[in-house]
Design a protein around this motif. Structure first.
Motif: not given
Lengths: 360, 457
Positions: A206-215, A236-245
């Motif tokens: 599965i190809d997921i497009k992640y958005s990135k947040l950084t600290y 850097t931590y990667l966010i997508d629907e799965n990580t949010i839900n």
């Protein structure tokens, strides 16, 4: 005259430092060492006569010594600048990259690890049992530092775990996959590892497009071990629907957390952002999941950043850290539902495999 | 309590100095005695009873031998008791182990050796024998004797101070900035030797013993750093004892005199742990007849003395071997070698250093197979590579500390003699010494640095 000056200076130093150490309140936590410091020991007839009091007082006196961190820095600078010693407390820095030096394999630890894995896997009915080994970053450096014999280590483990499937990820990582000041891998650099593991466990890619947040202010675990002026790392931590839900249930605390606990970035160890840090038993429930598959991971801290990226493939991921929960307790109390729709993955970093007595 | 600790430097020492210097002359000995007992109690709460017994017992026998006509009988009773106690605590387990292995039994006892017993027993017996020989008068009161025997600077690791050396100072001693400052200087130099050199070399040796694949070079590095470590540790401790002695007004004799500059083993043992070798010379070698009764008895005496000297260092056969190893070289040197070595000083120095390095390989390993294997590997008979990445890594990291140690142990005296009268040096010397003290404190504090990787708050 010079003897008089020396006498006076000496007396001033020992008296002022001892008075300061008596007056100053005790420090509870050492942030650079990530641990509690010892308190004033219990004083009674028993502890005096069995020597415990004096032994603990020695530790107390030195751990609560005034300007302790400054003295530790002075020592590091002396060793480094005066005696040109590049390694301090078992840590070596090159080009801002911190390496923890270790050149020997503890064969007893390897045996213990293998026994433990074998014992646990025998309790599962599932046939989909896998294991993987995460190399430490020393494996990838070209610096001439002592290294363990990786081939021998992997060979020994492979030979002893023949009836479960090995997922080799050594060639999916590079030195750049790891933080410079820490021993862990970077979440944004392990997509190849995720793909490899998912494929081996019979999942469709599965190809997921992640958005990135950084600290930006991540001072890793190795940073405090050696005096230095290096820059901190960026998490850097990667966010997508799965990580949010996905909700993460902490068995020990009996409450739910998020996949990324952002307030933990301010912790002593910012790596705690991933699944809230060190936890005994976590269950990730992905409501968005398009599959019914479940995964159980026996893991160390490397998997805290890996597991969120496996969410697209699983409805439920259970994470067990045997450093904080006993394997017998899990088995005897049926804390994990054993079923046939389950993948089981043992994935450990070499630092833990080579020091496995912390696993229970 | 060890000198190189925060508890000693920043708690025990300041308290002792306050009491000692604030109290009137008359009760200074009492202060020293009480503080010495506290010092001992701190490290050995239970067995302080053995030390106190030794004080009373030897004081009493000193008086008896001094006054009685039956001196010899009392001497013998005293020596049997003193060495009996030493034997029980230090050697009885070893003795049982050997009995067990010979006759196949399984006796064992749980005996812990009181700290410093080898040192205070030797001090006490030297006192008794000297009274017997009429060299000293017995102590006037128990306080004087107990202060002598328990004096904390030398109580747990020497040097072995004879009663005659400090007899007068026990009665009255000068205390001034001059002596105190000299003492501070000496103490800090000793402390630096211990924490900045010996401990670091110990670390090196430990790392090298743990590398995955050892090499010929790694064996040499271990042997060399062990030799330097023992020298800096032990002579550093003696410096600290001598320095503390001076701070309180006592002048102990030197215990080390640059032994690593020696040009023969005979010379080495005149410079290494002098208080011990002179004890054995005066109380064992000479009473056995020394060198006066022909060559056969002379060599026999050397063998006996060195066997016991070795055994004094620890209850294990390797120490006996270590002593005999030196005896062999001492005898060979007496027969012919010394003359040659005296003519060729550089050869003499290299020869001595190699023999000493090998001796500490024996000293540090209780198992004979380990000794054999180590020496085989060291001399290239062990099928090992000459060097590898690990060995080079540690060599690179520690080369400057090794070089510093070598320079300090070999050329320091020469350098110091040259600069000691220089005006500028004299102005900056106190500053250098104080900086060293701060660095030592930093090294000691750093030992408690113990980061946790996986800590859960």
């Amino acid at each position: 005259m010079k003897n008089k000056i020396l006498s006076i200076l000496f007396i001033i130093i020992i008296f002022s430092l001892s008075i300061i150490s008596i007056i100053l309140p005790d420090t509870e936590i050492s942030k650079t060492e990530r641990r509690y410091l010892i308190n004033f020991p219990t004083l009674n007839i028993k502890t005096i006569f069995n020597g415990d009091f004096f032994e603990q007082f020695n530790t107390y006196a030195v751990e609560q010594f005034p300007f302790r961190e400054t003295f530790i820095k002075i020592k590091g600078i002396t060793a480094n600048k005066l005696f040109l010693k590049q390694e301090e407390n078992g840590v070596f820095i090159k080009n801002g990259n911190f390496f923890e030096i270790n050149s020997s394999i503890d064969s007893k630890s390897i045996d213990y690890f293998l026994e433990l894995v074998t014992k646990i896997k025998n309790n599962f009915s599932s046939e989909n049992i896998y294991y993987s080994i995460i190399p430490d970053k020393n494996y990838y450096t070209k610096e001439e530092i002592p290294k363990i014999n990786y081939n021998e280590l992997v060979k020994t483990i492979n030979q002893n775990l023949q009836d479960i499937t090995y997922i080799n990820i050594f060639n999916k990582l590079s030195l750049d996959s790891y933080y410079k000041t820490d021993i862990h891998w970077k979440q944004e650099k392990i997509s190849e590892v995720v793909k490899t593991i998912a494929l081996h466990m019979n999942n469709e890619p599965i190809d997921i497009k992640y958005s990135k947040l950084t600290y930006d202010n991540f001072y890793g675990a190795l940073y405090g071990k050696i005096p230095n002026n290096e820059k901190p790392d960026t998490i850097t931590y990667l966010i997508d629907e799965n990580t949010i839900n996905t909700k993460v249930f902490d068995y020990e605390k009996n409450q739910y957390y998020k996949v990324y606990e952002e307030q933990n970035l301010k912790n002593i160890d910012s790596y705690d952002i991933f699944l809230g840090g060190a936890k005994a038993l976590l269950i990730m429930e992905n409501k968005n999941s398009k599959t019914d598959k479940e995964l159980v991971i026996f893991r160390d801290s490397f998997s805290s950043s890996l597991a969120p990226l496996l969410l697209p493939y699983y409805k439920k991921i259970t994470l067990v850290d045997l450093r904080y929960i006993n394997s017998d307790y899990i088995i005897n109390n049926n804390l994990i539902d054993f079923n046939n729709n389950q993948d089981i993955l043992f994935i450990y970093g070499i630092p833990i495999i080579n020091n496995s007595f912390t696993l229970k | 309590m060890v000198f190189s600790s925060v508890s000693f430097l920043y708690y025990f020492l300041p308290i002792t100095l306050i009491f000692y210097f604030l109290m009137p002359q008359k009760i200074k000995n009492l202060v020293l005695l009480i503080m010495s007992l506290i010092f001992y109690f701190y490290g050995e709460p239970r067995y302080i009873i053995v030390l106190i017994f030794s004080c009373f017992y030897n004081y009493y026998f000193g008086k008896l031998i001094d006054k009685s006509k039956n001196k010899k009988a009392y001497l013998i009773i005293n020596l049997i008791t003193n060495f009996g106690i030493l034997f029980y605590f230090k050697y009885f387990n070893f003795f049982l182990e050997n009995i067990n292995s010979i006759i196949g039994t399984n006796y064992s006892l749980y005996i812990i050796m009181p700290i410093g017993i080898s040192f205070f027993t030797f001090q006490a017996t030297s006192y008794i024998i000297d009274i017997y020989n009429g060299k000293v008068k017995s102590a006037k009161n128990i306080l004087t004797f107990a202060t002598y025997l328990t004096l904390f600077p030398q109580l747990i690791a020497g040097p072995i101070v004879r009663y005659e050396t400090i007899e007068k100072e026990l009665q009255s001693r000068k205390i001034n900035y001059e002596l105190f400052g000299q003492g501070v200087r000496r103490f800090i130099i000793g402390l630096s030797k211990k924490v900045m050199i010996a401990n670091v070399l110990g670390e090196l040796s430990q790392s090298l013993l743990n590398i995955g694949q050892t090499t010929i070079l790694s064996h040499w590095l271990v042997a060399i750093s062990d030799t330097l470590q023992i020298y800096f540790d032990f002579s550093g401790y003696s410096d600290m004892a001598i320095g503390l002695g001076l701070m309180f007004g006592f002048k102990f004799l030197e215990n080390f005199n640059y032994p690593l500059t020696a040009r023969s083993i005979t010379d080495f043992w005149r410079r290494w742990h002098i208080s011990l070798s002179s004890w054995f010379k005066d109380y064992v070698y000479i009473p056995l007849g020394g060198s006066k009764e022909g060559n056969f008895k002379r060599y026999r005496n050397i063998l006996i003395v060195w066997m016991i000297t070795g055994f004094w260092h620890g209850a294990s056969w390797n120490f006996v071997l270590w002593g005999l190893y030196f005896a062999v070289f001492l005898i060979v040197e007496k027969i012919f070698l010394l003359k040659i070595l005296n003519k060729h000083k550089i050869i003499g120095h290299i020869y001595t250093i190699i023999i000493v390095i090998v001796s500490f390989v024996i000293f540090n390993r209780t198992n004979f197979n380990d000794i054999q294997l180590f020496l085989k590997n060291m001399f290239g008979l062990g099928n090992l590579y000459f060097t590898n990445i690990e060995t080079n890594y540690y060599l690179k990291n520690y080369i400057f500390i090794i070089l510093t140690a070598i320079i300090c142990s070999i050329s320091y005296k020469k350098i110091y003699t040259k600069i000691k009268d220089n005006k500028i040096y004299n102005i900056i010397e106190p500053i250098i010494i104080i900086i060293l003290f701060i660095l030592c404190t930093a090294y000691i504090v750093d030992e408690s640095f113990n980061p946790f990787l996986y800590f859960r708050f």
